[in-house]
Design an enzyme around this catalytic site. Structure first.
Site, mmCIF file in Angstrom:
data_model
loop_
_atom_site.group_PDB
_atom_site.id
_atom_site.type_symbol
_atom_site.label_atom_id
_atom_site.label_comp_id
_atom_site.label_asym_id
_atom_site.label_seq_id
_atom_site.Cartn_x
_atom_site.Cartn_y
_atom_site.Cartn_z
ATOM 1 C CG LEU A 113 -1.904 -1.142 1.381
ATOM 2 C CD1 LEU A 113 -2.903 -0.829 2.493
ATOM 3 C CD2 LEU A 113 -2.651 -1.447 0.091
ATOM 4 C CG HIS A 114 1.002 3.405 -3.240
ATOM 5 N ND1 HIS A 114 -0.036 4.176 -3.695
ATOM 6 C CD2 HIS A 114 1.060 2.342 -4.077
ATOM 7 C CE1 HIS A 114 -0.558 3.625 -4.766
ATOM 8 N NE2 HIS A 114 0.081 2.503 -5.023
ATOM 9 C CG HIS A 144 -3.194 1.315 -2.243
ATOM 10 N ND1 HIS A 144 -1.851 1.060 -2.389
ATOM 11 C CD2 HIS A 144 -3.814 0.617 -3.218
ATOM 12 C CE1 HIS A 144 -1.667 0.234 -3.395
ATOM 13 N NE2 HIS A 144 -2.838 -0.044 -3.927
ATOM 14 C CG ASP A 150 -5.946 -0.791 -15.512
ATOM 15 O OD1 ASP A 150 -6.540 -0.556 -16.594
ATOM 16 O OD2 ASP A 150 -5.418 -1.890 -15.266
#
Ligand code: PAF
Length: 215
Positions: free
Chosen positions: A36-37, A40, A152
């Site tokens: 996670l970053h 997120h 995306d």
């Protein structure tokens, strides 16, 4: 920072879902591949504002990776729990591979019409894997809302179509792409770039901005 509950078994997830439903509480799911970053974290924060219970799933989905990518994908469970908790999640769901894809598992989701547009990119197998795990997560977590970044757009369009086609009772919430200062979209996969690749990667965003200007 609030305590986060970590659930690894499907049985426990089912019990938790039953209890959320019995108490008539709303829930939001943020599906992730882990690592996670802050991208997120922004999805989790949005889910926090809109739901009583926020569930983050972290599962490296073998079906959407080539073997080498799958093996190399960063796995950072303690860090994930910390980021998810800080952003306000209540539950981190990290199912075991053998429970998600038990021996004999053989189904998959395909959307022939939309897959046709991806054929030249040879990415059907990837999106088949994505849709299959997302459908499984929706069934397991039975959430009211699910949060996806717009990084995306193919993935998002396919998931929205699948939800519509299969009458799945989840609202898909689109969330803006979070970028680094130099324009590169935040992604766990950025950790896999070499120094040289990392330096050149922001050219993609700059090109998109130039194309938009020209159009
Ligand atoms: O975008 C992702 O992180 C993944 O494709 C998803 C939706 C969690 C499915 O594995």
């Amino acid at each position: 920072m609030a305590e986060i509950k970590i659930i690894t078994s499907l049985a426990e997830m089912r019990r938790t879902v039953a209890s959320i439903t019995a108490k008539r509480r709303s829930s939001g799911l943020v599906p992730t591949l882990g690592a996670l970053h802050t991208g997120h974290a922004s999805l989790i924060k949005k889910a926090r504002r809109e739901n009583d219970i926020v569930i983050v799933s972290a599962f490296v989905n073998r079906l959407q990776f080539r073997k080498k990518q799958f093996l190399e994908y960063p796995r950072t469970p303690e860090h994930d729990a910390e980021i998810a908790a800080k952003a306000g999640a209540d539950i981190l769901f990290t199912p075991r591979e053998e429970e998600i894809y038990p021996k004999g598992f053989s189904s998959s989701v395909i959307l022939p019409e939309l897959f046709r547009t991806l054929r030249h990119q040879k990415l059907e197998w990837h999106y088949r894997g994505v849709l299959t795990i997302v459908l499984k997560l929706f069934n397991l977590v039975q959430t009211d809302r699910a949060y996806f970044g717009m990084k995306d757009p193919h993935q998002l369009a396919l998931i929205e179509r699948m939800v519509e086609d299969f009458n799945i009772l989840v609202k898909i919430r689109r969330c803006p792409t979070i970028r680094e200062k130099d324009g590169l979209a935040r992604s766990s996969r950025n950790l896999l770039l070499t120094t040289e690749e990392r330096k050149t990667a922001p050219v993609i965003y700059r090109s998109l901005l130039s194309a938009r200007e020209i159009i």
